[in-house]
Design an enzyme around this catalytic site. Sequence first.
Site, PDB file in Angstrom:
ATOM      1  N   ASP A 198       0.862  -1.183   0.000  1.00  0.00           N
ATOM      2  CA  ASP A 198       0.000   0.000   0.000  1.00  0.00           C
ATOM      3  C   ASP A 198       0.897   1.231   0.000  1.00  0.00           C
ATOM      4  O   ASP A 198       2.128   1.102  -0.032  1.00  0.00           O
ATOM      5  CB  ASP A 198      -0.972  -0.013   1.193  1.00  0.00           C
ATOM      6  CG  ASP A 198      -2.321   0.591   0.806  1.00  0.00           C
ATOM      7  OD1 ASP A 198      -2.339   1.769   0.399  1.00  0.00           O
ATOM      8  OD2 ASP A 198      -3.356  -0.103   0.885  1.00  0.00           O
ATOM      9  N   HIS A 271      -2.954   3.154  -4.714  1.00  0.00           N
ATOM     10  CA  HIS A 271      -2.283   2.777  -3.455  1.00  0.00           C
ATOM     11  C   HIS A 271      -0.856   2.310  -3.728  1.00  0.00           C
ATOM     12  O   HIS A 271      -0.415   1.281  -3.210  1.00  0.00           O
ATOM     13  CB  HIS A 271      -3.095   1.706  -2.721  1.00  0.00           C
ATOM     14  CG  HIS A 271      -4.359   2.244  -2.095  1.00  0.00           C
ATOM     15  ND1 HIS A 271      -4.346   3.155  -1.054  1.00  0.00           N
ATOM     16  CD2 HIS A 271      -5.664   2.015  -2.371  1.00  0.00           C
ATOM     17  CE1 HIS A 271      -5.590   3.450  -0.709  1.00  0.00           C
ATOM     18  NE2 HIS A 271      -6.416   2.781  -1.500  1.00  0.00           N
ATOM     19  N   GLU A 335      -9.926   2.631  -5.159  1.00  0.00           N
ATOM     20  CA  GLU A 335      -9.508   3.994  -4.839  1.00  0.00           C
ATOM     21  C   GLU A 335      -8.318   4.471  -5.686  1.00  0.00           C
ATOM     22  O   GLU A 335      -7.286   4.870  -5.145  1.00  0.00           O
ATOM     23  CB  GLU A 335      -9.146   4.076  -3.340  1.00  0.00           C
ATOM     24  CG  GLU A 335     -10.325   3.728  -2.456  1.00  0.00           C
ATOM     25  CD  GLU A 335     -10.012   3.815  -0.965  1.00  0.00           C
ATOM     26  OE1 GLU A 335     -10.847   4.353  -0.229  1.00  0.00           O
ATOM     27  OE2 GLU A 335      -8.941   3.338  -0.532  1.00  0.00           O
TER      28      GLU A 335
END
Length: 765
Positions: A198, A271, A335
């Site tokens: 991440d 990410h 995302e």
Amino acid sequence: MKCIRTYLLAKVLLIAMPLWALAQAGSQALPAVIPLPVTMTPSTGSFIIDGTTKIVVTDSALNKMAGLLNGYVLAYGNKPLSKTTITPGNNFISLSIDSTGIPHKEGYLLHVDKKSIRCIGHDASGVLYGLQTLRQLWQAGKGSIEVPCYTINDDPRFAYRGMALDVSRHLFPVSFIKKYIDWLALYKFNTFHWHLTDDQGWRIEIKKYPRLQSVAAWRNETLIGHKKELPHRFDGKRYGGYYTQQQIKEVVQYAADRHITIIPEIEMPGHASAALAAYPTLGCTGGPYTTATFWGVFDDVYCAGNDSAFVFLQNVLDEVMTLFPSKYIHIGGDECPKTRWKVCAKCQQRKQTLHLPDEHALQSYFIQRMEQYVNSKGRQIIGWDEILEGGLAPNATVMSWRGEEGGKAAIAQHHSVIMTPETNCYFDYYQSLYAEEPLAAGGFTPLQKVYGYEPLAGNADSATTTYLAGVEGQAWSEYYTSEAQAAYMIFPRALALAELAWTPKSKRNYENFLNRLRGEASLLKHQKINYDPHFDDITYTAVPVQNNVLQINLQSAARGSDIRYTTDNTVPTIQSSLYTSAIEIKNTCTVKALLFNRQHQPTGRLFQQSFRIHKAVGATVTLLNKPIDRFNPGNTTLVNGLFGSNRYNDNQWLGFSGNDLEAVIDLGKQQTVQHLALQVLNYHWQRMWAPVTLQLLASKDGEHYTELYRQNSFPVNGINKVDVPVTPVQVQYIKVIGTNKGVIPAGEYGAGGNALLLIDEIVVE
Ligand code: ACM
Ligand code: ZN
């Protein structure tokens, strides 16, 4: 021996007890098996395991199970049991497989009588699960273990029973990962989703790319406090590390021995800050980039127009797939802001060449290209539900996290789905509204809400049955600052999820689950699981029953305890009012309450909640637009005397997605109004935007309104209090208009989507 005597004594007492007493006797006598088996039939007597008991194994495939069983026995300080292939006349535990007699995959039959224990699985997994049930049935003492006689037939509801763990935000040592795997096996989970990369750290050694170890695995410092607290504060300490390939192999084997598949997650295209910090040419701008030091969603992602980004990820996945034998590889997909792609020449070139309509299609291209690669190696991908946007990759499994819509859409396209809606399955949210809870991500997901979740309840069609693989709990570690804190947040919610994943729907019952959970305490302690024990805390509901009167109901699941309360701001004592039925409140006050046990000792945490009684409490509220389902506890929420908290899904916030708030309060008759108050929530990191303009208006007749107040700026990052003294007026109607921000602007979380406008209470005085 002491333990066994106590147990026998307890049993004798139970026989003599009436039912009500039995129900209150505590859970020691109830077999605390979680998840609840399909059928459990008790019979008289018990079997004693001691140093003379033999384990009978004729199938060498079960040697490891025998080893595990011995481990469980040893853990209580008992002698190991010797293994044999010849069944003695009595005093043995036999482990075997019978795939015809036990028809369901992972199913088992556990039969305990006075002479022997037989654990028969459909497969080795079934035997493992039979042993987990055995561990929960037994009363273990040093020297011997007593198992009450039972016949248990059992098999799982869902084939996929997962728990995740994020090790990027906070890293946990291999010793903890192994403990976690043990805990998951105990509760019959079969999948560990290991979130390995991440923005804040890359945690898996990739030999081809040494800078992933030297750069991406490290961040310069870490955020202190919650990410919503601005300006951000940092600890100034370099943080990081990674799992070596040798450690990963060890963990994969450890999990496999417990029939847990590890699904690794390598995040893409978003990410990716940590990876970009190590290899900046993989991003759109070329960097420089840094491993993120705080939590959120970051604009810098892998460049979709750069072939070397794909080559890098393919090489990474080559090593990942060598380490992890799982059929599924999780490639993230969530995302991913399109900010950089929109202005990157390479990304735009790719879009043009492939005639892609927009950046969502570019994301879809990214995922599909990676899927092809993974499929070419004989594996399948899992992605978060964003992979639906711009077109779903042909063979992908979808992990539905932003509610259930993604799951439904994927099933409609006949794709396999794992349900993990954040409203019910995110264990980084608060589990209680008590102020003393340790810092958590936000939101509110109590144990009961996890337990009560029914995946895709409204869709009972055959496609849903076919494509709904199962459920998973998420353990994001931004605020898991220690192993103990991780365990506190994950347990016992993971037990509720385990029961949802395993037990037939018709057998699930929350009260019964709580009884077993209390009975599970000694095992949880023995396993050193630092679980949250506050599930018996007092909770409340409040309903306006007439104008200016609130009815407060206090509840606790605790058994054999009384609730005592005060309304004068003092801490309740044994002399305080005993709660027997709903309390009527006519004046603003704080209700404080405590549980008292049979010994008249206070137990648990102090409940306290303030209620504001004002002229609109109990009034009629009319809304022009419908609130969004996620934030729609009913119109009366605006006039129930209660303010919302920053654990925003506490059922006190009414929310409008993309559209305006327009609420009219009818006070029933003309009254003097001289003070108005309300709160709006400004949490851009949760797509929550205060109104562009807020207007407060009043009217005598409900037709002609006069504006009393207007506000165009809400500077607080969090709860904005609006508290307005107005020149006294005689009115019957109050109107509140909040203009929604509309579409979330570029660069903000959820850009391009609808802003949420949240309001909690309209105080009229
Ligand atoms: C997620 O919570 N971003 C999958
Ligand atoms: Zn680019």
